[in-house]
Motif scaffolding. Structure first.
Motif, PDB file in Angstrom:
ATOM      1  N   LEU A 295      17.294  -1.560  10.641  1.00  0.00           N
ATOM      2  CA  LEU A 295      16.811  -0.709   9.551  1.00  0.00           C
ATOM      3  C   LEU A 295      15.335  -0.411   9.814  1.00  0.00           C
ATOM      4  O   LEU A 295      14.539  -1.343   9.979  1.00  0.00           O
ATOM      5  CB  LEU A 295      16.981  -1.422   8.200  1.00  0.00           C
ATOM      6  CG  LEU A 295      16.339  -0.756   6.980  1.00  0.00           C
ATOM      7  CD1 LEU A 295      16.946   0.615   6.690  1.00  0.00           C
ATOM      8  CD2 LEU A 295      16.471  -1.662   5.741  1.00  0.00           C
ATOM      9  N   VAL A 296      14.993   0.867   9.877  1.00  0.00           N
ATOM     10  CA  VAL A 296      13.595   1.273  10.086  1.00  0.00           C
ATOM     11  C   VAL A 296      13.088   1.935   8.811  1.00  0.00           C
ATOM     12  O   VAL A 296      13.699   2.880   8.304  1.00  0.00           O
ATOM     13  CB  VAL A 296      13.465   2.283  11.257  1.00  0.00           C
ATOM     14  CG1 VAL A 296      11.997   2.650  11.483  1.00  0.00           C
ATOM     15  CG2 VAL A 296      14.091   1.730  12.530  1.00  0.00           C
ATOM     16  N   ILE A 297      11.979   1.421   8.298  1.00  0.00           N
ATOM     17  CA  ILE A 297      11.329   2.004   7.120  1.00  0.00           C
ATOM     18  C   ILE A 297       9.923   2.429   7.527  1.00  0.00           C
ATOM     19  O   ILE A 297       9.178   1.621   8.085  1.00  0.00           O
ATOM     20  CB  ILE A 297      11.198   0.963   5.971  1.00  0.00           C
ATOM     21  CG1 ILE A 297      12.555   0.368   5.583  1.00  0.00           C
ATOM     22  CG2 ILE A 297      10.483   1.556   4.763  1.00  0.00           C
ATOM     23  CD1 ILE A 297      13.494   1.327   4.930  1.00  0.00           C
ATOM     24  N   VAL A 298       9.569   3.680   7.240  1.00  0.00           N
ATOM     25  CA  VAL A 298       8.191   4.138   7.462  1.00  0.00           C
ATOM     26  C   VAL A 298       7.630   4.559   6.116  1.00  0.00           C
ATOM     27  O   VAL A 298       8.249   5.344   5.394  1.00  0.00           O
ATOM     28  CB  VAL A 298       8.136   5.335   8.440  1.00  0.00           C
ATOM     29  CG1 VAL A 298       6.700   5.832   8.594  1.00  0.00           C
ATOM     30  CG2 VAL A 298       8.708   4.954   9.794  1.00  0.00           C
ATOM     31  N   THR A 299       6.477   4.003   5.754  1.00  0.00           N
ATOM     32  CA  THR A 299       5.846   4.387   4.491  1.00  0.00           C
ATOM     33  C   THR A 299       4.334   4.206   4.608  1.00  0.00           C
ATOM     34  O   THR A 299       3.808   4.088   5.712  1.00  0.00           O
ATOM     35  CB  THR A 299       6.468   3.601   3.307  1.00  0.00           C
ATOM     36  OG1 THR A 299       5.991   4.148   2.071  1.00  0.00           O
ATOM     37  CG2 THR A 299       6.146   2.119   3.355  1.00  0.00           C
ATOM     38  N   ALA A 300       3.642   4.194   3.466  1.00  0.00           N
ATOM     39  CA  ALA A 300       2.189   4.061   3.467  1.00  0.00           C
ATOM     40  C   ALA A 300       1.756   3.238   2.265  1.00  0.00           C
ATOM     41  O   ALA A 300       2.507   3.109   1.290  1.00  0.00           O
ATOM     42  CB  ALA A 300       1.529   5.434   3.395  1.00  0.00           C
ATOM     43  N   ASP A 301       0.547   2.703   2.344  1.00  0.00           N
ATOM     44  CA  ASP A 301       0.012   1.925   1.223  1.00  0.00           C
ATOM     45  C   ASP A 301      -0.631   2.836   0.173  1.00  0.00           C
ATOM     46  O   ASP A 301      -0.660   2.522  -1.004  1.00  0.00           O
ATOM     47  CB  ASP A 301      -0.976   0.865   1.718  1.00  0.00           C
ATOM     48  CG  ASP A 301      -2.007   1.409   2.693  1.00  0.00           C
ATOM     49  OD1 ASP A 301      -1.934   2.613   3.046  1.00  0.00           O
ATOM     50  OD2 ASP A 301      -2.884   0.637   3.121  1.00  0.00           O
ATOM     51  N   HIS A 302      -1.149   3.994   0.628  1.00  0.00           N
ATOM     52  CA  HIS A 302      -1.812   4.964  -0.254  1.00  0.00           C
ATOM     53  C   HIS A 302      -2.207   6.168   0.582  1.00  0.00           C
ATOM     54  O   HIS A 302      -2.114   6.120   1.810  1.00  0.00           O
ATOM     55  CB  HIS A 302      -3.072   4.352  -0.897  1.00  0.00           C
ATOM     56  CG  HIS A 302      -4.021   3.797   0.125  1.00  0.00           C
ATOM     57  ND1 HIS A 302      -4.830   4.594   0.895  1.00  0.00           N
ATOM     58  CD2 HIS A 302      -4.229   2.526   0.552  1.00  0.00           C
ATOM     59  CE1 HIS A 302      -5.525   3.832   1.725  1.00  0.00           C
ATOM     60  NE2 HIS A 302      -5.171   2.571   1.554  1.00  0.00           N
ATOM     61  N   GLU A 303      -2.670   7.215  -0.099  1.00  0.00           N
ATOM     62  CA  GLU A 303      -3.219   8.376   0.605  1.00  0.00           C
ATOM     63  C   GLU A 303      -4.729   8.179   0.741  1.00  0.00           C
ATOM     64  O   GLU A 303      -5.363   7.595  -0.135  1.00  0.00           O
ATOM     65  CB  GLU A 303      -2.935   9.656  -0.202  1.00  0.00           C
ATOM     66  CG  GLU A 303      -3.105  10.951   0.603  1.00  0.00           C
ATOM     67  CD  GLU A 303      -4.497  11.559   0.588  1.00  0.00           C
ATOM     68  OE1 GLU A 303      -4.752  12.470   1.388  1.00  0.00           O
ATOM     69  OE2 GLU A 303      -5.337  11.136  -0.226  1.00  0.00           O
ATOM     70  N   THR A 304      -5.314   8.663   1.813  1.00  0.00           N
ATOM     71  CA  THR A 304      -6.772   8.639   1.965  1.00  0.00           C
ATOM     72  C   THR A 304      -7.284  10.042   2.255  1.00  0.00           C
ATOM     73  O   THR A 304      -6.710  10.752   3.084  1.00  0.00           O
ATOM     74  CB  THR A 304      -7.198   7.700   3.125  1.00  0.00           C
ATOM     75  OG1 THR A 304      -6.611   6.423   2.929  1.00  0.00           O
ATOM     76  CG2 THR A 304      -8.724   7.548   3.169  1.00  0.00           C
TER      77      THR A 304
END
Ligand SMILES: [Zn+2]
Length: 362
Positions: A295-304
């Motif tokens: 299972l591959v998940i790509v995400t982010a902690d926040h926008e900068t």
């Protein structure tokens, strides 16, 4: 009357048709992948929301890795203390499933240490690894291993890495936090005496070793392309090492400097970092496609950066990208999922739901 009946038949048909269309769409992908994943790869683009992803698409010669994902969703990123999170609270929410205050690592908002998904999966017998292009002790990677009230306590965080019996592979920068310490302890010496295999480059690393730590820089790694193919190469090395595990593995890979570039309002730096992260995601998807149980998940902690694109007057280049802040923004961030269990990651979720959803798929 006849008219009325005809209309009501028609509207019933419309409802039925639209219902059947929706259900076809909902169940279209990943019927074949309803099995449980053996391996989890979580990739975090620090500071990466949809504008950063689209900046990569607009400037890429090829179709980006993001377009290879069958499932996408959106994630709320606010922290316990602030509408706009930092990487410590954002990383902690993703790693532990707990909202916490900005600045805090691996603790809930009452300063109580909470287990990370890396620790939970290690206890289940899975091998674990963490890769970053920043200090390995920086907020996002630290959230998976360390517990500290303040993200800037780098030497204490390095000590947590040294003491952890849950992590098996560490690749990144921040060597100085292990060797140039106020307490005079050389943590690399301590770790190698306790079974770790230490290297300062990716080259010559024996991928068959059990515990591997590669700290390739005293501080953060250089920016891309100065650091070469460090991130994709480190990720391939990690996959080769961790996939020897018969009980599966958990790997966190961070594109750390997308955030740095956006803080600097530097479009060229940002696009370069996005292309490096995109290339790394492609390597991971190639592995996952072949493996079939990942299972591959790509995400982010926040926008900068509050990034936006203005009318390019021709084709889009880095000069068409504008930053509205030198800091973070509260924008939703995307989540992309591939592989067994990926169907659970669509819709709008909270950042604390990510690990809960990952754990449910296992
Ligand atoms: Zn930041």
């Amino acid at each position: 009357m006849k008219k009325y009946i005809l209309l009501s038949v028609l509207s019933t048909l419309t409802i039925l048709l639209s219902y059947s269309c929706n259900s076809t769409k909902d169940s279209s992908s990943y019927k074949s992948n309803s099995q449980k994943p053996t391996n989890i790869i979580l990739m975090i683009g620090d500071g990466m929301s949809t504008p950063q992803v689209y900046a990569a698409m607009l400037t890429s010669e090829n179709t980006t890795s993001f377009e290879r994902f069958p499932i996408t969703g959106l994630v709320k990123t606010y922290s316990k203390s602030h509408k706009i999170t930092d990487s410590a609270a954002g990383g902690t929410a993703i790693a532990t499933g707990h909202k916490t205050n900005n600045g805090m690592i691996g603790m809930n908002s009452d300063s109580i240490p909470v287990p990370s998904i890396l620790e939970t999966l290690s206890e289940k017998g899975m091998k674990t690894g963490v890769i970053a292009t920043s200090y390995i002790t920086h907020a996002t990677p630290a959230s998976f291993v360390a517990k500290n009230i303040n993200r800037n306590n780098y030497e204490e965080i390095a000590m947590d890495f040294a003491k952890s019996d849950k992590v098996d592979l560490l690749i990144g920068g921040g060597k100085k936090h292990f060797t140039e310490r106020k307490d005079g302890i050389n943590l690399i010496k301590k770790m190698t005496s306790e079974g770790w295999n230490y290297y300062d480059t990716l080259i010559n690393t024996d991928v068959n070793e059990d515990k591997i730590m590669i700290l390739a820089s005293d501080g953060h790694l250089p920016s891309y392309p100065s650091r070469g193919e460090f991130l994709p190469d480190a990720t391939v090395l990690a996959l080769e090492n961790l996939s020897k595990s018969k009980s599966g593995f958990f790997l966190m890979v961070e594109g750390s400097q997308i955030d740095f570039a956006a803080h600097d309002s530097d479009s060229t730096y940002l696009v370069n970092e996005m292309h490096d992260f995109d290339n790394t995601i492609n390597k991971v998807l190639d592995f996952a496609e072949k493996d079939g149980n990942t299972l591959v998940i790509v995400t982010a902690d926040h926008e900068t950066g509050g990034l936006t694109m203005i009318d390019p007057n021709g084709s889009y280049t880095e000069t068409s990208f504008k930053f509205s802040t030198g800091s973070h923004s509260p924008l939703l961030v995307p989540i992309f999922a591939f592989g067994p269990g990926s169907e659970n990651f669509s819709g709008i979720m909270d950042n604390t739901d990510i690990i809960k959803t990952i754990l449910k798929t296992l």
